[in-house]
Design an enzyme around this catalytic site. Structure first.
Site, short mmCIF file in Angstrom:
data_model
loop_
_atom_site.label_atom_id
_atom_site.label_comp_id
_atom_site.label_asym_id
_atom_site.label_seq_id
_atom_site.Cartn_x
_atom_site.Cartn_y
_atom_site.Cartn_z
CG LEU A 34 -1.72 -1.13 1.03
CD1 LEU A 34 -2.64 -1.44 2.40
CD2 LEU A 34 -2.70 -1.16 0.02
CB SER A 35 4.68 1.40 -0.35
OG SER A 35 4.46 1.04 -2.11
CB SER A 125 9.28 -1.75 -18.58
OG SER A 125 8.91 -0.75 -18.96
CE1 TYR A 148 10.64 1.47 -15.82
CE2 TYR A 148 10.52 0.62 -13.85
CZ TYR A 148 9.27 0.61 -15.21
OH TYR A 148 8.29 -0.34 -15.52
CE LYS A 152 9.14 -3.47 -14.45
NZ LYS A 152 7.97 -4.27 -13.23
CG PHE A 177 4.81 -1.44 -26.09
CD1 PHE A 177 5.73 -3.17 -25.77
CD2 PHE A 177 6.54 -0.80 -26.42
CE1 PHE A 177 6.23 -3.40 -26.31
CE2 PHE A 177 7.31 -1.56 -27.37
CZ PHE A 177 7.48 -2.69 -26.99
CG ASN A 178 4.30 3.72 -23.83
OD1 ASN A 178 5.14 3.06 -23.95
ND2 ASN A 178 4.41 5.07 -23.05
NE ARG A 230 7.20 6.39 -25.80
CZ ARG A 230 8.23 7.72 -26.75
NH1 ARG A 230 8.44 8.06 -27.42
NH2 ARG A 230 9.34 8.48 -25.96
N GLY A 293 16.16 11.42 -21.92
CA GLY A 293 15.73 10.50 -22.00
C GLY A 293 14.52 9.80 -23.02
CG ASP A 294 10.76 11.19 -23.49
OD1 ASP A 294 10.58 10.36 -23.08
OD2 ASP A 294 10.08 12.68 -23.59
C1 WQD Z 1 4.47 9.22 -23.80
C2 WQD Z 1 4.80 9.59 -24.22
C3 WQD Z 1 6.74 12.52 -23.78
C4 WQD Z 1 4.07 13.56 -20.84
C5 WQD Z 1 6.63 5.89 -20.03
C6 WQD Z 1 7.98 4.81 -18.93
C7 WQD Z 1 8.19 3.55 -19.59
C8 WQD Z 1 5.96 2.42 -19.00
C9 WQD Z 1 5.75 3.70 -19.51
C10 WQD Z 1 6.63 1.94 -16.81
C11 WQD Z 1 6.33 10.27 -24.92
C12 WQD Z 1 5.16 12.26 -24.10
C13 WQD Z 1 5.04 12.08 -21.70
C14 WQD Z 1 3.99 15.58 -20.88
C15 WQD Z 1 4.22 15.01 -23.44
N1 WQD Z 1 6.20 2.77 -17.28
N2 WQD Z 1 4.92 13.20 -23.01
N3 WQD Z 1 3.93 15.34 -22.41
O1 WQD Z 1 7.98 7.47 -21.14
O2 WQD Z 1 7.02 6.15 -23.34
O3 WQD Z 1 7.25 5.08 -20.63
O4 WQD Z 1 5.60 5.38 -18.99
O5 WQD Z 1 6.83 0.29 -17.56
O6 WQD Z 1 8.89 2.44 -18.30
O7 WQD Z 1 9.16 5.01 -19.75
O8 WQD Z 1 5.65 7.25 -21.08
O9 WQD Z 1 3.08 8.65 -21.03
O10 WQD Z 1 5.55 9.34 -20.35
O11 WQD Z 1 5.23 9.60 -22.52
O12 WQD Z 1 4.84 15.04 -24.75
O13 WQD Z 1 3.44 15.57 -20.33
O14 WQD Z 1 4.51 11.23 -24.20
O15 WQD Z 1 7.50 12.70 -24.62
O16 WQD Z 1 7.09 11.10 -26.10
P1 WQD Z 1 7.25 6.73 -21.45
P2 WQD Z 1 4.86 9.07 -21.12
#
Ligand code: WQD
Length: 337
Positions: A34-35, A125, A148, A152, A177-178, A230, A293-294
């Site tokens: 529950l953290s 992931s 992170y 994984k 994925f997402n 994504r 990092g993106d």
């Molecule tokens: C998606 C796209 C951003 C926020 C992360 C983790 C991955 C997984 C899913 C755990 C990107 C863009 C985002 C914003 C934006 N988590 N964006 N404005 O980075 O693909 O994946 O979450 O497993 O491990 O890395 O997901 O939703 O953060 O970003 O433009 O305010 O949306 O640049 O292109 P991401 P995200």
């Protein structure tokens, strides 16, 4: 009665996996510290299914507590979702990520072996692919680029080596994925602590007036419209992928990875447009600088999961944002306890 133990059971993915297991007739033991989640999610899962999961407030770092859970139930399979998952936080506090994610998995496998439980589905992931070339196939090289993702990746090696040490092990590594969206009831969904890092929850909270505007992180990528692409997957489809993987454990000995994605890429601008269709009004947004990092594009090759798990996603991006918006409207402050 064969029983499936789910760690991280009260979380966003966990609550949807527990719901799918209960609906499929499984006996379920739910474990969570529950953290980063609320027990309310499981109360609602029980209301939705008319069935109960046995809940234990236990951390995967608590070996004694875990042992008591295994001693109290006839567990034959584990779905391991518990872990820290925020990329940005992992850069600031890598030690906690290695301690919880790796330490928790080592604890869990030790207790599983003590109780003769050798079937495991693990929440991995797409981040393990790092900055490779999309679409990603399971045979592609790994190369996570943040702490992170490295936890994984290392957990995948850990489970692979454990499986290689004894033929009794059957381990599925599910590379998410997402995940976005929520159960169609709007009763369970994503309830991020603090300001969401991920796109869709932030867009939905902005639409609800909790933030001034969405910043699009860069529009100069080599993609269809310059914004990040994504592979978004509805969380209910993701949960169904876990049940498909459980079934595959009956035929796949050892340790094997499967991508869980739609195989379809959507740009940030396409997500924004879909969200505005769901919300029924414009959502304030601006273009800002790239986020460190993106990667430009991360889309799954889902042919292995489609073939070997007989599983495909059923829901579209419009379904995802429509269901996410219903959850957001019904629960403006998330789970309140
Ligand atoms: C998606 C796209 C951003 C926020 C992360 C983790 C991955 C997984 C899913 C755990 C990107 C863009 C985002 C914003 C934006 N988590 N964006 N404005 O980075 O693909 O994946 O979450 O497993 O491990 O890395 O997901 O939703 O953060 O970003 O433009 O305010 O949306 O640049 O292109 P991401 P995200």
């Amino acid at each position: 009665m064969p029983t499936t133990l789910v760690t991280g059971a009260t979380g966003y993915i966990g609550s949807h996996v527990v719901l799918a297991l209960l609906e499929a007739g499984h006996e379920v033991v739910a474990v969570d510290d529950l953290s980063n989640s609320s027990p309310e999610s499981l109360r609602r899962v029980s209301q939705l299914t008319g069935r109960e999961a046995a809940f234990h407030e236990v951390s995967v770092l608590d070996r004694v507590g875990l042992t008591k859970v295994f001693a109290s139930h006839e567990i034959d399979t584990v779905v391991h979702l518990a872990g820290l998952k925020a990329v940005g936080d992992s850069v600031a506090d890598p030690l906690s990520y290695y301690e919880v994610n790796l330490g928790g998995s080592m604890n869990l496998v030790r207790v599983m072996a003590e109780y003769g439980v050798f079937r495991l589905v693990f929440s991995s992931s797409a981040t393990v692919y790092g900055e490779g070339i999309s679409p990603f196939a399971e045979t592609d090289g790994l190369g996570a680029v943040n702490p992170y993702g490295r936890t994984k990746e290392i957990q995948e090696y850990l489970f692979g080596d454990v499986a290689a040490s004894g033929s009794q092990w059957r381990i599925a590594l599910l590379r998410y994925f997402n995940p976005v969206g929520a159960h169609v009831s709007g009763r369970i969904g994503e309830d991020p602590v603090g300001k969401p890092n991920n796109l869709v929850p932030f867009v939905m909270q902005t639409a609800a007036g909790r933030h001034e505007q969405v910043t699009i992180h860069g529009d100069d990528y080599a993609t269809i419209d310059g914004t990040g692409v994504r592979d978004y997957i509805h969380v209910v489809d993701l949960a169904a992928g876990h049940l498909a993987a459980l079934g595959a454990l009956d035929t796949h000995v050892g340790c094997r990875a499967w991508n869980l994605g739609s195989g379809v890429g959507s740009s940030v601008k396409e997500v924004m447009a879909a969200a505005e269709r769901a919300v029924g009004q414009p959502i304030p947004h601006q273009v800002g600088p790239r986020r460190p990092g993106d990667v430009a594009e991360a889309v799954a090759d889902v042919s292995r999961a489609n073939d070997e798990l007989a599983w495909t996603t059923q829901r579209t991006l419009d379904d995802m944002v429509t269901d996410h918006w219903r959850w957001q409207q019904s629960n403006p402050q998330g789970y309140t306890d």
